[in-house]
Design a protein around this motif. Structure first.
Motif: not given
Length: 298
Positions: A80-90, A141-150
Protein backbone atom coordinates in the motif's frame (compact mmCIF):
# COMPACT_ATOMS: atom_id res chain seq x y z
CA UNK A 1 -39.88 0.75 -44.84
CA UNK A 2 -39.62 2.56 -41.53
CA UNK A 3 -40.90 -0.49 -39.62
CA UNK A 4 -38.30 -2.66 -41.37
CA UNK A 5 -35.50 -0.29 -40.32
CA UNK A 6 -36.73 -0.26 -36.71
CA UNK A 7 -36.97 -4.07 -36.70
CA UNK A 8 -33.44 -4.37 -38.09
CA UNK A 9 -32.09 -1.95 -35.50
CA UNK A 10 -33.72 -3.97 -32.71
CA UNK A 11 -32.12 -7.15 -34.04
CA UNK A 12 -28.72 -5.47 -34.25
CA UNK A 13 -29.09 -4.08 -30.72
CA UNK A 14 -30.08 -7.52 -29.46
CA UNK A 15 -27.06 -9.15 -31.11
CA UNK A 16 -24.77 -6.46 -29.74
CA UNK A 17 -26.17 -6.92 -26.22
CA UNK A 18 -25.80 -10.69 -26.54
CA UNK A 19 -22.19 -10.26 -27.66
CA UNK A 20 -21.33 -8.13 -24.63
CA UNK A 21 -23.17 -10.51 -22.29
CA UNK A 22 -21.11 -13.43 -23.60
CA UNK A 23 -17.92 -11.34 -23.41
CA UNK A 24 -18.69 -10.35 -19.81
CA UNK A 25 -19.26 -13.99 -18.87
CA UNK A 26 -15.93 -14.97 -20.45
CA UNK A 27 -14.18 -12.23 -18.46
CA UNK A 28 -15.89 -12.97 -15.12
CA UNK A 29 -15.71 -16.78 -15.38
CA UNK A 30 -11.93 -17.08 -14.67
CA UNK A 31 -12.29 -15.00 -11.49
CA UNK A 32 -15.19 -17.15 -10.32
CA UNK A 33 -13.13 -20.28 -11.05
CA UNK A 34 -10.18 -18.92 -9.06
CA UNK A 35 -12.39 -18.23 -6.03
CA UNK A 36 -14.01 -21.65 -6.35
CA UNK A 37 -10.67 -23.47 -6.51
CA UNK A 38 -9.36 -21.53 -3.50
CA UNK A 39 -12.32 -22.84 -1.48
CA UNK A 40 -12.06 -26.45 -2.70
CA UNK A 41 -10.54 -29.31 -0.75
CA UNK A 42 -7.16 -30.37 -2.14
CA UNK A 43 -8.07 -34.06 -2.47
CA UNK A 44 -11.18 -33.05 -4.42
CA UNK A 45 -9.05 -31.00 -6.79
CA UNK A 46 -6.76 -33.97 -7.33
CA UNK A 47 -9.72 -36.24 -8.11
CA UNK A 48 -12.06 -33.99 -10.12
CA UNK A 49 -9.85 -31.08 -11.23
CA UNK A 50 -11.00 -27.48 -11.39
CA UNK A 51 -14.75 -26.90 -11.20
CA UNK A 52 -16.92 -23.80 -10.84
CA UNK A 53 -18.93 -25.46 -8.07
CA UNK A 54 -16.69 -27.15 -5.45
CA UNK A 55 -17.80 -30.65 -4.47
CA UNK A 56 -16.22 -30.26 -1.04
CA UNK A 57 -15.66 -26.78 0.38
CA UNK A 58 -12.57 -26.22 2.49
CA UNK A 59 -11.03 -23.07 3.96
CA UNK A 60 -7.71 -24.80 4.64
CA UNK A 61 -5.88 -22.68 2.06
CA UNK A 62 -6.88 -19.42 3.75
CA UNK A 63 -6.18 -20.89 7.18
CA UNK A 64 -2.69 -21.79 5.99
CA UNK A 65 -2.06 -18.25 4.71
CA UNK A 66 -3.41 -16.61 7.85
CA UNK A 67 -1.38 -18.78 10.22
CA UNK A 68 1.14 -15.92 10.28
CA UNK A 69 -1.13 -12.86 9.84
CA UNK A 70 1.63 -10.44 10.81
CA UNK A 71 3.66 -11.38 7.73
CA UNK A 72 0.65 -10.89 5.45
CA UNK A 73 -0.39 -7.60 7.08
CA UNK A 74 3.17 -6.28 6.85
CA UNK A 75 3.36 -7.23 3.16
CA UNK A 76 0.03 -5.49 2.54
CA UNK A 77 1.19 -2.32 4.34
CA UNK A 78 4.43 -2.25 2.31
CA UNK A 79 2.54 -2.67 -0.93
CA UNK A 80 0.00 0.00 0.00
CA UNK A 81 2.82 2.42 0.83
CA UNK A 82 4.60 1.68 -2.45
CA UNK A 83 1.39 1.99 -4.47
CA UNK A 84 0.04 5.18 -2.86
CA UNK A 85 3.31 7.12 -2.60
CA UNK A 86 4.59 5.88 -5.96
CA UNK A 87 1.34 6.71 -7.77
CA UNK A 88 1.11 10.23 -6.29
CA UNK A 89 4.73 11.09 -7.07
CA UNK A 90 4.62 9.46 -10.49
CA UNK A 91 1.44 11.20 -11.62
CA UNK A 92 2.83 14.53 -10.37
CA UNK A 93 6.10 14.13 -12.29
CA UNK A 94 4.32 12.79 -15.37
CA UNK A 95 1.88 15.69 -15.47
CA UNK A 96 4.63 18.31 -14.93
CA UNK A 97 6.82 16.96 -17.74
CA UNK A 98 3.82 16.32 -20.01
CA UNK A 99 2.59 19.87 -19.47
CA UNK A 100 6.03 21.34 -20.18
CA UNK A 101 6.40 19.62 -23.55
CA UNK A 102 2.79 20.33 -24.49
CA UNK A 103 3.32 24.12 -24.26
CA UNK A 104 3.93 25.40 -27.78
CA UNK A 105 5.64 28.52 -26.41
CA UNK A 106 8.30 26.44 -24.61
CA UNK A 107 11.58 26.81 -26.51
CA UNK A 108 12.98 23.38 -25.49
CA UNK A 109 9.78 21.53 -26.31
CA UNK A 110 11.18 19.48 -29.23
CA UNK A 111 14.54 18.51 -27.67
CA UNK A 112 12.84 17.52 -24.40
CA UNK A 113 10.28 15.43 -26.30
CA UNK A 114 13.11 13.57 -28.05
CA UNK A 115 14.88 13.15 -24.69
CA UNK A 116 11.71 11.62 -23.23
CA UNK A 117 11.21 9.37 -26.25
CA UNK A 118 14.73 7.87 -26.32
CA UNK A 119 14.31 5.65 -23.19
CA UNK A 120 11.35 3.98 -24.91
CA UNK A 121 13.79 2.61 -27.50
CA UNK A 122 16.96 1.98 -25.47
CA UNK A 123 17.81 0.72 -22.00
CA UNK A 124 21.00 0.89 -19.97
CA UNK A 125 20.76 -2.77 -19.00
CA UNK A 126 20.19 -4.66 -15.78
CA UNK A 127 23.76 -4.61 -14.43
CA UNK A 128 24.26 -0.81 -14.65
CA UNK A 129 20.77 -0.37 -13.16
CA UNK A 130 21.65 -2.59 -10.20
CA UNK A 131 24.99 -0.84 -9.63
CA UNK A 132 23.31 2.56 -9.77
CA UNK A 133 20.65 1.63 -7.22
CA UNK A 134 22.94 -0.16 -4.76
CA UNK A 135 26.36 1.50 -4.97
CA UNK A 136 25.52 5.08 -5.95
CA UNK A 137 22.00 5.67 -4.61
CA UNK A 138 22.46 3.24 -1.67
CA UNK A 139 18.88 1.98 -1.86
CA UNK A 140 19.47 -1.63 -0.97
CA UNK A 141 16.72 -2.77 1.42
CA UNK A 142 14.66 0.36 0.88
CA UNK A 143 11.11 0.69 -0.42
CA UNK A 144 12.32 3.64 -2.49
CA UNK A 145 14.24 1.13 -4.61
CA UNK A 146 10.82 -0.09 -5.80
CA UNK A 147 9.24 3.36 -6.11
CA UNK A 148 11.95 5.33 -7.96
CA UNK A 149 12.48 3.04 -11.02
CA UNK A 150 8.80 3.34 -11.94
CA UNK A 151 8.46 7.01 -11.12
CA UNK A 152 8.60 8.25 -14.71
CA UNK A 153 7.35 6.39 -17.78
CA UNK A 154 8.03 7.96 -21.20
CA UNK A 155 4.88 6.36 -22.61
CA UNK A 156 2.67 7.89 -19.92
CA UNK A 157 4.38 11.28 -20.39
CA UNK A 158 3.54 11.23 -24.10
CA UNK A 159 -0.06 10.30 -23.32
CA UNK A 160 -0.28 13.21 -20.88
CA UNK A 161 1.31 15.51 -23.45
CA UNK A 162 -1.28 14.48 -26.02
CA UNK A 163 -4.09 15.25 -23.58
CA UNK A 164 -2.75 18.57 -22.32
CA UNK A 165 -1.97 19.81 -25.82
CA UNK A 166 -5.74 19.83 -26.42
CA UNK A 167 -6.28 22.39 -23.67
CA UNK A 168 -6.89 25.74 -25.47
CA UNK A 169 -3.82 27.94 -25.21
CA UNK A 170 -6.09 30.99 -24.89
CA UNK A 171 -6.97 29.82 -21.35
CA UNK A 172 -3.29 29.97 -20.36
CA UNK A 173 -2.83 33.37 -21.99
CA UNK A 174 -5.91 34.70 -20.21
CA UNK A 175 -4.61 33.47 -16.84
CA UNK A 176 -1.24 35.11 -17.51
CA UNK A 177 -2.94 38.41 -18.25
CA UNK A 178 -4.69 38.14 -14.88
CA UNK A 179 -1.30 37.79 -13.19
CA UNK A 180 -1.30 34.05 -12.51
CA UNK A 181 2.09 32.37 -12.17
CA UNK A 182 3.06 29.23 -14.10
CA UNK A 183 2.62 27.03 -11.03
CA UNK A 184 -0.79 28.55 -10.29
CA UNK A 185 -1.87 27.96 -13.89
CA UNK A 186 -0.68 24.37 -13.68
CA UNK A 187 -2.30 23.45 -10.37
CA UNK A 188 -5.48 25.56 -10.56
CA UNK A 189 -6.33 25.30 -14.28
CA UNK A 190 -4.45 22.57 -16.14
CA UNK A 191 -4.73 19.76 -13.58
CA UNK A 192 -8.51 20.15 -13.01
CA UNK A 193 -9.06 20.13 -16.78
CA UNK A 194 -6.93 16.98 -17.07
CA UNK A 195 -8.89 14.89 -14.57
CA UNK A 196 -9.79 12.08 -17.06
CA UNK A 197 -6.15 11.64 -18.09
CA UNK A 198 -4.92 11.87 -14.50
CA UNK A 199 -7.42 9.26 -13.31
CA UNK A 200 -6.65 6.88 -16.18
CA UNK A 201 -2.88 7.10 -15.83
CA UNK A 202 -3.15 6.90 -12.04
CA UNK A 203 -4.95 3.58 -12.46
CA UNK A 204 -2.25 2.22 -14.79
CA UNK A 205 0.56 3.44 -12.53
CA UNK A 206 -1.14 2.02 -9.42
CA UNK A 207 -1.49 -1.36 -11.16
CA UNK A 208 2.22 -1.29 -12.06
CA UNK A 209 3.28 -0.53 -8.50
CA UNK A 210 0.84 -3.02 -7.00
CA UNK A 211 2.13 -5.83 -9.23
CA UNK A 212 5.81 -4.92 -8.91
CA UNK A 213 7.96 -7.79 -7.68
CA UNK A 214 11.14 -7.89 -9.80
CA UNK A 215 12.75 -4.79 -8.29
CA UNK A 216 11.77 -6.07 -4.87
CA UNK A 217 13.47 -9.36 -5.70
CA UNK A 218 16.64 -7.47 -6.66
CA UNK A 219 16.85 -4.99 -3.81
CA UNK A 220 14.82 -6.28 -0.84
CA UNK A 221 16.39 -8.82 1.54
CA UNK A 222 14.85 -7.55 4.78
CA UNK A 223 11.75 -9.63 5.57
CA UNK A 224 10.06 -6.59 7.13
CA UNK A 225 10.16 -4.76 3.77
CA UNK A 226 8.86 -7.56 1.57
CA UNK A 227 5.87 -6.38 -0.52
CA UNK A 228 2.88 -8.55 -1.28
CA UNK A 229 3.95 -9.66 -4.74
CA UNK A 230 7.39 -10.78 -3.60
CA UNK A 231 5.76 -12.68 -0.73
CA UNK A 232 3.57 -14.38 -3.33
CA UNK A 233 6.63 -15.36 -5.38
CA UNK A 234 8.39 -16.76 -2.30
CA UNK A 235 5.37 -18.81 -1.23
CA UNK A 236 4.91 -20.24 -4.74
CA UNK A 237 8.62 -21.12 -4.94
CA UNK A 238 8.35 -22.84 -1.56
CA UNK A 239 5.31 -24.81 -2.71
CA UNK A 240 7.15 -25.88 -5.86
CA UNK A 241 10.13 -26.97 -3.80
CA UNK A 242 7.95 -29.07 -1.50
CA UNK A 243 6.17 -30.68 -4.42
CA UNK A 244 9.35 -31.43 -6.40
CA UNK A 245 11.18 -32.83 -3.38
CA UNK A 246 8.38 -34.86 -1.83
CA UNK A 247 10.62 -37.91 -1.38
CA UNK A 248 12.77 -35.99 1.10
CA UNK A 249 9.86 -34.26 2.81
CA UNK A 250 8.00 -37.52 3.43
CA UNK A 251 11.02 -38.77 5.33
CA UNK A 252 10.27 -36.07 7.88
CA UNK A 253 6.79 -37.47 8.45
CA UNK A 254 4.98 -34.71 6.54
CA UNK A 255 2.00 -35.84 4.44
CA UNK A 256 2.00 -33.60 1.36
CA UNK A 257 -1.22 -35.17 0.07
CA UNK A 258 -3.09 -33.16 2.70
CA UNK A 259 -1.21 -29.98 1.90
CA UNK A 260 -3.37 -27.38 0.04
CA UNK A 261 -0.98 -26.83 -2.86
CA UNK A 262 -3.26 -25.69 -5.69
CA UNK A 263 -5.90 -24.09 -3.49
CA UNK A 264 -3.22 -22.00 -1.74
CA UNK A 265 -2.07 -20.65 -5.10
CA UNK A 266 -5.59 -19.55 -5.97
CA UNK A 267 -6.15 -18.13 -2.49
CA UNK A 268 -3.02 -16.04 -2.98
CA UNK A 269 -4.37 -14.72 -6.28
CA UNK A 270 -7.61 -13.71 -4.54
CA UNK A 271 -5.75 -11.93 -1.73
CA UNK A 272 -3.37 -10.15 -4.12
CA UNK A 273 -5.78 -9.17 -6.90
CA UNK A 274 -8.86 -8.53 -4.76
CA UNK A 275 -8.09 -4.95 -3.60
CA UNK A 276 -7.34 -3.66 -7.10
CA UNK A 277 -10.55 -5.23 -8.44
CA UNK A 278 -12.50 -3.08 -5.98
CA UNK A 279 -10.52 0.05 -6.93
CA UNK A 280 -11.10 -0.21 -10.69
CA UNK A 281 -14.85 0.67 -10.73
CA UNK A 282 -14.11 4.07 -9.16
CA UNK A 283 -11.91 4.95 -12.15
CA UNK A 284 -14.06 3.35 -14.83
CA UNK A 285 -15.98 6.50 -15.76
CA UNK A 286 -12.70 8.26 -16.56
CA UNK A 287 -11.11 5.31 -18.32
CA UNK A 288 -12.56 5.56 -21.87
CA UNK A 289 -12.47 9.35 -21.93
CA UNK A 290 -8.90 9.47 -20.75
CA UNK A 291 -7.71 6.96 -23.32
CA UNK A 292 -9.52 8.49 -26.31
CA UNK A 293 -9.05 12.19 -25.61
CA UNK A 294 -5.50 11.63 -24.42
CA UNK A 295 -4.42 9.71 -27.50
CA UNK A 296 -0.95 10.45 -28.84
CA UNK A 297 -0.68 13.38 -31.19
CA UNK A 298 2.25 15.29 -32.63
Amino acid sequence: MENYAMHRNKILDGLLNLFFIVLSILIIAPFVLIISVSLTDESTLTTYGYTFFPKQISSLAYEFLFQTPLVLIRAYSNTFFITVVGTLLSILMTSIIGYAISRRDYSLRSPLTVFVFIPMMFSGGLVPFYILMTQYLHMKNSLWAIILPGLISPFYILIMKGFMSKVPYEIIESAKMDGASEWRIFFRIILPLSTPALATLSLFIAFNYWNEWFNALLFIDDDKLVPLQLLLVRIINTLDFLRNNSQYIQGLGIDLSQFPNESVRMALVVLVAGPMMFVFPFFQRYFVQGMTVGSLKG
